[in-house]
Enzyme design. Structure first.
Site, PDB file in Angstrom:
ATOM      1  N   GLY A 223       3.128  -4.483   8.945  1.00 49.05           N
ATOM      2  CA  GLY A 223       3.122  -3.036   9.143  1.00 49.05           C
ATOM      3  C   GLY A 223       1.922  -2.316   8.567  1.00 49.05           C
ATOM      4  N   THR A 224       0.756  -2.936   8.690  1.00 51.71           N
ATOM      5  CA  THR A 224      -0.451  -2.224   8.245  1.00 51.71           C
ATOM      6  C   THR A 224      -1.526  -2.317   9.324  1.00 51.71           C
ATOM      7  OG1 THR A 224      -2.194  -2.057   6.572  1.00 51.71           O
ATOM      8  CG2 THR A 224      -1.210  -4.245   6.874  1.00 51.71           C
TER       9      THR A 224
ATOM     10  N   HIS B 101      -1.634   1.624  -4.064  1.00 56.08           N
ATOM     11  CA  HIS B 101      -1.994   3.032  -3.837  1.00 56.08           C
ATOM     12  C   HIS B 101      -1.103   3.987  -4.616  1.00 56.08           C
ATOM     13  CE1 HIS B 101      -4.126   1.853   0.212  1.00 56.08           C
ATOM     14  NE2 HIS B 101      -4.780   1.447  -0.858  1.00 56.08           N
TER      15      HIS B 101
ATOM     16  N   GLN C  57       0.850  -1.203   0.000  1.00 61.36           N
ATOM     17  CA  GLN C  57       0.000   0.000   0.000  1.00 61.36           C
ATOM     18  C   GLN C  57       0.880   1.246   0.000  1.00 61.36           C
ATOM     19  OE1 GLN C  57      -3.373  -0.694   3.148  1.00 61.36           O
ATOM     20  NE2 GLN C  57      -1.667  -2.012   3.663  1.00 61.36           N
ATOM     21  N   ASN C  58       2.177   1.051   0.070  1.00 55.55           N
ATOM     22  CA  ASN C  58       3.079   2.194   0.216  1.00 55.55           C
ATOM     23  C   ASN C  58       3.359   2.861  -1.124  1.00 55.55           C
ATOM     24  OD1 ASN C  58       3.097   1.475   2.838  1.00 55.55           O
ATOM     25  ND2 ASN C  58       5.146   0.586   2.849  1.00 55.55           N
ATOM     26  N   VAL C  59       3.607   4.159  -1.049  1.00 52.63           N
ATOM     27  CA  VAL C  59       3.875   4.935  -2.258  1.00 52.63           C
ATOM     28  C   VAL C  59       5.369   5.234  -2.385  1.00 52.63           C
ATOM     29  CG1 VAL C  59       1.546   5.890  -2.393  1.00 52.63           C
ATOM     30  CG2 VAL C  59       3.267   7.084  -1.018  1.00 52.63           C
TER      31      VAL C  59
ATOM     32  N   ALA D 234       9.101  -4.895  12.381  1.00 53.51           N
ATOM     33  CA  ALA D 234       9.391  -5.803  11.266  1.00 53.51           C
ATOM     34  C   ALA D 234      10.892  -5.905  10.988  1.00 53.51           C
ATOM     35  CB  ALA D 234       8.659  -5.315  10.018  1.00 53.51           C
TER      36      ALA D 234
ATOM     37  N   CYS E 212      -0.449  18.672 -22.537  1.00 51.65           N
ATOM     38  CA  CYS E 212      -1.666  19.492 -22.640  1.00 51.65           C
ATOM     39  C   CYS E 212      -1.621  20.747 -21.775  1.00 51.65           C
ATOM     40  CB  CYS E 212      -2.893  18.665 -22.271  1.00 51.65           C
ATOM     41  SG  CYS E 212      -3.102  18.430 -20.492  1.00 51.65           S
TER      42      CYS E 212
HETATM   43  P1  OAD Z   1      -1.118   2.940   9.098  1.00 52.06           P
HETATM   44  O1  OAD Z   1      -0.393   4.142   9.568  1.00 52.06           O
HETATM   45  O2  OAD Z   1      -2.593   2.937   9.172  1.00 52.06           O
HETATM   46  O3  OAD Z   1      -0.611   1.677   9.925  1.00 52.06           O
HETATM   47  C1  OAD Z   1       0.758   1.435  10.103  1.00 52.06           C
HETATM   48  C2  OAD Z   1       0.897   0.183  10.931  1.00 52.06           C
HETATM   49  O4  OAD Z   1       2.291  -0.088  11.039  1.00 52.06           O
HETATM   50  C3  OAD Z   1       0.356   0.309  12.369  1.00 52.06           C
HETATM   51  O5  OAD Z   1      -0.503  -0.791  12.638  1.00 52.06           O
HETATM   52  C4  OAD Z   1       1.620   0.271  13.232  1.00 52.06           C
HETATM   53  O6  OAD Z   1       1.397  -0.390  14.471  1.00 52.06           O
HETATM   54  C5  OAD Z   1       2.554  -0.522  12.352  1.00 52.06           C
HETATM   55  N1  OAD Z   1       3.984  -0.295  12.592  1.00 52.06           N
HETATM   56  C6  OAD Z   1       4.611   0.800  13.075  1.00 52.06           C
HETATM   57  N2  OAD Z   1       5.930   0.615  13.156  1.00 52.06           N
HETATM   58  C7  OAD Z   1       6.171  -0.636  12.697  1.00 52.06           C
HETATM   59  C8  OAD Z   1       7.349  -1.429  12.529  1.00 52.06           C
HETATM   60  N3  OAD Z   1       8.556  -0.964  12.838  1.00 52.06           N
HETATM   61  N4  OAD Z   1       7.206  -2.687  12.041  1.00 52.06           N
HETATM   62  C9  OAD Z   1       5.983  -3.177  11.713  1.00 52.06           C
HETATM   63  N5  OAD Z   1       4.853  -2.475  11.859  1.00 52.06           N
HETATM   64  C10 OAD Z   1       4.935  -1.226  12.334  1.00 52.06           C
HETATM   65  O7  OAD Z   1      -0.583   2.626   7.615  1.00 52.06           O
HETATM   66  P2  OAD Z   1      -1.245   1.688   6.502  1.00 52.06           P
HETATM   67  O8  OAD Z   1      -1.880   0.500   7.114  1.00 52.06           O
HETATM   68  O9  OAD Z   1      -0.222   1.485   5.462  1.00 52.06           O
HETATM   69  O10 OAD Z   1      -3.664   5.299   1.918  1.00 52.06           O
HETATM   70  O11 OAD Z   1      -2.370   2.658   5.960  1.00 52.06           O
HETATM   71  C11 OAD Z   1      -3.156   2.239   4.873  1.00 52.06           C
HETATM   72  C12 OAD Z   1      -3.443   3.405   3.965  1.00 52.06           C
HETATM   73  O12 OAD Z   1      -3.977   4.499   4.734  1.00 52.06           O
HETATM   74  C13 OAD Z   1      -2.226   4.017   3.301  1.00 52.06           C
HETATM   75  O13 OAD Z   1      -1.813   3.329   2.148  1.00 52.06           O
HETATM   76  C14 OAD Z   1      -2.705   5.394   2.981  1.00 52.06           C
HETATM   77  C15 OAD Z   1      -3.398   5.743   4.258  1.00 52.06           C
HETATM   78  O14 OAD Z   1      -4.392   6.693   4.182  1.00 52.06           O
HETATM   79  C16 OAD Z   1      -3.593   6.109   0.872  1.00 52.06           C
HETATM   80  O15 OAD Z   1      -2.755   6.984   0.797  1.00 52.06           O
HETATM   81  C17 OAD Z   1      -4.626   5.870  -0.168  1.00 52.06           C
END
Ligand code: OAD
Length: 259
Positions: A200-201, A124, A106-108, A244, A163
Site C-alpha cells: 500500500g505505498t 514519518h 510510513q503511516n502516522v 491488501a 515552555c
Molecule cells: P500514497 O497515497 O502515495 O500511496 C498509497 C498507495 O496505496 C497507492 O499506490 C495505492 O494504489 C495503494 N492502495 C490504495 N488502496 C489500497 C488497498 N486497499 N490495499 C493496498 N494498497 C492500496 O501513500 P504513501 O505511499 O504512504 O508523507 O505516501 C508516502 C508518504 O507521502 C506519506 O507517508 C506521507 C505522504 O506525503 C509524509 O507525511 C511525510
C-alpha cells in the site's frame, strides 16, 4: 507479468514459509480499507484536495498554526474512529509464523498497533505523539474527543506545559529529517531480511521508498501488494495487484492454512 492472485505462485508460498527474517513495509494503502484516505489515489487522495505546502511543512505551521493543527486534529479524529482492517490483522498474525518480523510504516496512524503488531517502526512520526514546536517536550493529548472533526476547521494548538510554545503534530513534514533511530532500525531490517513485503505505498517519497530497493540489492525476495502498478513492479519478484485486506489474509491462509 504480475503473479495471479489468488491462487498464489507456489514459489511465493515456499519463499514465504522458508523466510526467517521478514520486513513488512507499509504506506497509506494499508489503512485505506479502514476508511483512512491515502495521499495520492486519484479522486480520494488527501493531496488531491489539500496542498501539502499549506499543511505539511514547518513554514506552513509558522505561517498559520491554527490551520495546520486543525487539519491534523481532523485526521487524528478520523483515525480514532477507524478500526484496523484484515490487512493490519494479517500483518500482526504473521509474527506467529515468522521468527523475525519487523513492521516499518510510513503511516502516522496507530492501526498496526491496535491490530496487535508490537514495536512498529514509524518513519514519518505519529498523529498521537505531538510535541512542543520550540523545545520538543511531549504533549499528552486529552483522552476525550474534542470536537466533531471537520476538514479545514481551524483550531489553536495547545501550549507546551514546559515552555509555553505552540504544540505541533508529531508527524514528519516535508523538508524535515527522518527520526534517526527509526531510520537506522528500518535500514537494518531492510538490509538483513530474506523477504520484504511492500504494502500500500506508491513508493515515491524518499528516503523511505529506497528500503525495498536496498532489500532487493541484498538478495531479499520482494513482494508488493497494491491494486495499482508502481515503479516497484520492475523490481518486485511478486506483484500482487489487489487490495491488501483481501490479499494478505488469503496469502497467509494459502501458505499456512493447512497446518
Ligand atoms: P500514497 O497515497 O502515495 O500511496 C498509497 C498507495 O496505496 C497507492 O499506490 C495505492 O494504489 C495503494 N492502495 C490504495 N488502496 C489500497 C488497498 N486497499 N490495499 C493496498 N494498497 C492500496 O501513500 P504513501 O505511499 O504512504 O508523507 O505516501 C508516502 C508518504 O507521502 C506519506 O507517508 C506521507 C505522504 O506525503 C509524509 O507525511 C511525510
Amino acid at each position: 507479468m504480475p503473479t495471479p492472485a489468488p491462487p498464489f505462485a507456489a514459489g511465493l508460498l515456499a519463499e514465504l514459509r522458508a523466510a526467517r527474517r521478514v520486513m513488512v513495509f507499509t504506506g497509506a494503502g494499508v489503512s485505506a480499507e479502514s476508511g483512512i484516505p491515502t495521499f495520492r489515489d486519484a479522486l480520494t487522495g488527501l493531496w488531491q484536495t489539500f496542498d501539502p505546502m499549506d499543511l505539511a511543512t514547518p513554514e506552513a505551521f509558522g505561517r498559520d498554526p491554527d490551520l495546520v493543527w486543525g487539519w491534523y486534529e481532523w485526521r487524528r479524529m478520523r483515525v480514532r474512529r477507524a478500526a484496523p482492517n484484515p490487512a493490519h490483522r494479517a500483518i500482526a498474525a504473521l509474527a506467529a509464523r515468522v521468527p523475525g518480523l519487523t513492521v516499518v510504516t510510513q503511516n502516522v496512524d496507530d492501526l498496526h498497533e491496535r491490530a496487535g503488531s508490537p514495536a512498529v517502526i514509524h518513519l514519518h512520526g505519529s498523529l498521537h505523539q505531538p510535541r512542543c514546536s520550540l523545545c520538543a517536550y511531549p504533549f499528552a493529548l486529552p483522552d476525550a474527543e474534542p470536537l466533531e472533526p471537520e476538514a479545514g476547521r481551524r483550531l489553536a494548538p495547545p501550549r507546551c506545559r514546559q515552555c509555553g510554545g505552540a504544540v505541533r503534530p508529531g508527524v514528519l513534514w516535508f523538508g524535515e529529517a527522518l527520526p534517526a533511530d527509526a531510520w537506522r532500525a528500518a535500514e537494518a531490517a531492510a538490509g538483513g531480511c530474506d523477504l520484504l513485503f511492500s504494502v500500500g505505498t506508491s513508493g515515491v517519497v524518499h528516503p523511505a521508498a529506497g528500503l525495498p530497493l536496498l532489500a532487493a540489492r541484498r538478495g531479499a525476495t520482494i513482494v508488493q501488494v497494491n491494486p495499482h502498478p508502481t515503479d516497484l513492479d520492475r523490481v518486485a519478484d511478486h506483484s500482487l495487484h489487489g487490495p491488501a485486506g483481501g490479499l494478505l489474509p488469503a496469502l497467509l491462509a494459502a501458505a499456512w492454512g493447512g497446518e
